[in-house]
Write a protein that holds these residues in place. Structure first.
Motif: not given
Ligand code: BES
Ligand code: ZN
Ligand code: ZN
Length: 496
Positions: A378-404
């Motif tokens: 994913x490169x140096x700036x993008x976090x990889x999020x794994x886990x239970x599907x809904x919660x994983x997707x929820x956190x990945x989206x929140x990350x993008x919203x806050x600029x992480x």
């Protein structure tokens, strides 16, 4: 609680305040400009007379300014101001919160040598301006003994021009929390090791009413924390397990946080190459963000209970080190064959995650500088999020919203095959080079109780910036993913 440890140095942050009108003491005024079709357009209202606006626009035009996002143009001798710093916000049709944070950050970073700066960006979003400017201005000199030349000194005070002030205090707490995580990660392992780290974190937590507990190496061995004990046993500085509890008054949900706290990762007997090994002072980035986020939750009074379970150890080669081929018993009883002592993070996390699950939280979030494979995928700036599907997707989206930036990754079923051992329940490093980040994710999934929503954030790249500063992110420690964690806690407090 012992208080004998403290950080040798912390990053400089400007003093922040808010005002309705331009303060007389301001040495510089930061104004936003949009990128119009015919050049820059002044985006503030009411700060300048129309004649002054014309003069500013003429000066900007003469200097070739366009108003594109993060463009800095400095003007003197216009509009009766010492210094006007015009910062581009780009095309107004594409403008968003991250553009504002980045532009505020670049502007703050450009203000070296300035004592007091007034920021007139607040109308577009006060909290994003505050977070971007404060984090952009953060500057870490560590233990340099030379005096910094005045011209290089970061801006000392920022006054945000704003009619409203309701978001200000919260934004300040967020910025301070990110700065605290950065300070921890920037501190060298000579000064930050399990014993000192646990005490420094616990002292700050207690200051904000968060309950603390520290288990030392003897207690950990006795209670069966086999992963933390194995990884820590090669170091003269024994491991610790720090626990923080913020019990919210009206909480419906309980979130357990776990963060990798390897204060230095040599790789152990499976030793790493020398090049860039110094960067492994950052291998406690996950733990720093978890500690900072828990304290932030308490300071913000979020209506969600948060427990942090933080394993801390130093991974060293030594006569007492754990070895490839060893079989260890994790907390909770699962056995693991060690195939690579450099895959130590998952071992300390597994112990901590089993411990965290004992409290029966609704959600479990772990974060770690876990794999070089994250950087490959994913490169140096993008976090990889794994886990239970809904919660994983929820956190990945929140990350993008806050600029992480964060991206959901699968844990494909064939990962189970990679992590099989002939002599134990699991092995700690996979049988192939393929999908290393997901192999680690699979390993961790084996230590999460079935009924808990779980997300794992691999921040190997995002936690530590080995390139130059950009936006509001300085060199070295970034403080990622503190803002994702705090926003997730807030989201769970709001929506369950
Ligand atoms: N701390 C490292 C991961 C890392 C690499 C973080 C680069 C930041 C930047 C971790 O403990 C590690 O060494 N992982 C190994 C795992 C492998 C042996 C299965 C890796 O990624 O090579
Ligand atoms: Zn390692
Ligand atoms: Zn590591």
């Amino acid at each position: 609680m012992p208080t004998e440890f403290s950080l040798p140095a912390v990053g400089d942050m400007p003093q922040l305040s808010i005002a309705k009108k331009l303060p007389k003491k301001a040495d510089a005024i930061v104004i936003p400009v949009f990128q119009g079709e015919d050049g820059p357009e002044i985006a503030t209202t009411g700060l300048f007379s129309s004649e002054d606006e014309v003069a500013i626009l003429r000066a900007l035009g003469a200097l070739g300014a366009t108003g594109k996002a993060q463009e800095i143009t400095k003007l003197t001798a216009v509009a009766d101001a010492e210094l006007i710093v015009a910062v581009g916000l780009g095309d107004s049709a594409e403008f968003d919160a991250e553009t504002l944070r980045r532009s505020a950050g670049v502007a703050a970073r450009s203000l070296t040598g300035i004592k007091v700066a007034a920021f007139a960006l607040g109308v577009f979003g006060l909290s994003d301006t505050v977070v971007g400017a404060a984090l952009g201005a953060y500057s870490f000199r560590g233990q340099k003994t030379t005096k910094q030349p005045k011209a290089q000194r970061p801006v000392q005070e920022i006054v945000f021009i704003s009619e409203k002030n309701d978001e200000f205090e919260q934004a300040q707490i967020i910025a301070e929390s990110v700065a605290f995580a950065r300070d921890l990660v920037n501190t060298a392992s000579s000064h930050l090791y399990p014993e000192s780290y646990a005490v420094i974190a616990a002292n700050l937590a207690e200051k904000y009413g968060v309950a603390t507990e520290i288990l030392d190496d003897k207690q950990l061995a006795k209670k069966g924390f086999g992963g933390l004990t194995a990884v820590g046993q090669g170091s003269a500085r024994g491991p610790r397990l720090l626990r923080l509890t913020y019990e919210a008054k009206k909480a419906e949900k309980h979130v357990a946080l776990v963060g990798k706290g390897i204060t230095f990762d040599t790789g152990g007997i499976s030793i790493k190459p020398s090049a860039n090994m110094d960067q492994m002072i950052s291998d406690m980035g996950g733990s720093a963000s978890v500690i900072a986020a828990t304290i932030a939750a308490a300071r913000l009074g979020l209506k969600v209970t948060v427990t942090a379970t933080v394993p801390m150890a130093e991974n060293m080669p030594d006569g007492l080190s754990y070895r490839p081929g060893d079989v260890i018993t994790q907390y909770g009883g699962k056995t693991v064959e060690i195939t690579n002592t450099d895959a130590e993070g998952r071992l300390v996390l597994a112990d901590a995650m089993v411990r965290a699950c004992e409290d029966k939280p609704d959600y479990l979030i772990d974060t770690a500088t876990l794999t070089g494979a994250q950087l490959v995928a994913l490169g140096a700036r993008t976090t990889g999020v794994m886990g239970t599907e809904l919660f994983r997707d929820r956190i990945a989206e929140i990350g993008r919203e806050v600029g992480e930036p964060a991206w959901a990754m699968p844990i494909p079923e064939e990962m189970a095959e990679e992590m099989k051992s002939d002599v134990a329940d699991l092995r700690n490093s996979g049988g192939s080079r393929f999908g290393g980040m997901m192999q680690a994710g699979y390993f961790l999934s084996e230590f999460v109780s079935d009924d808990i929503e779980w997300a794992h954030l691999d921040i190997a790249g995002p936690a530590y910036n080995t390139g130059g500063a950009f936006g509001y992110v300085p060199k070295r420690a970034t403080g990622n993913p503190v803002r994702t964690l705090v926003a997730t806690l807030q989201d769970i407090a709001d929506k369950g």
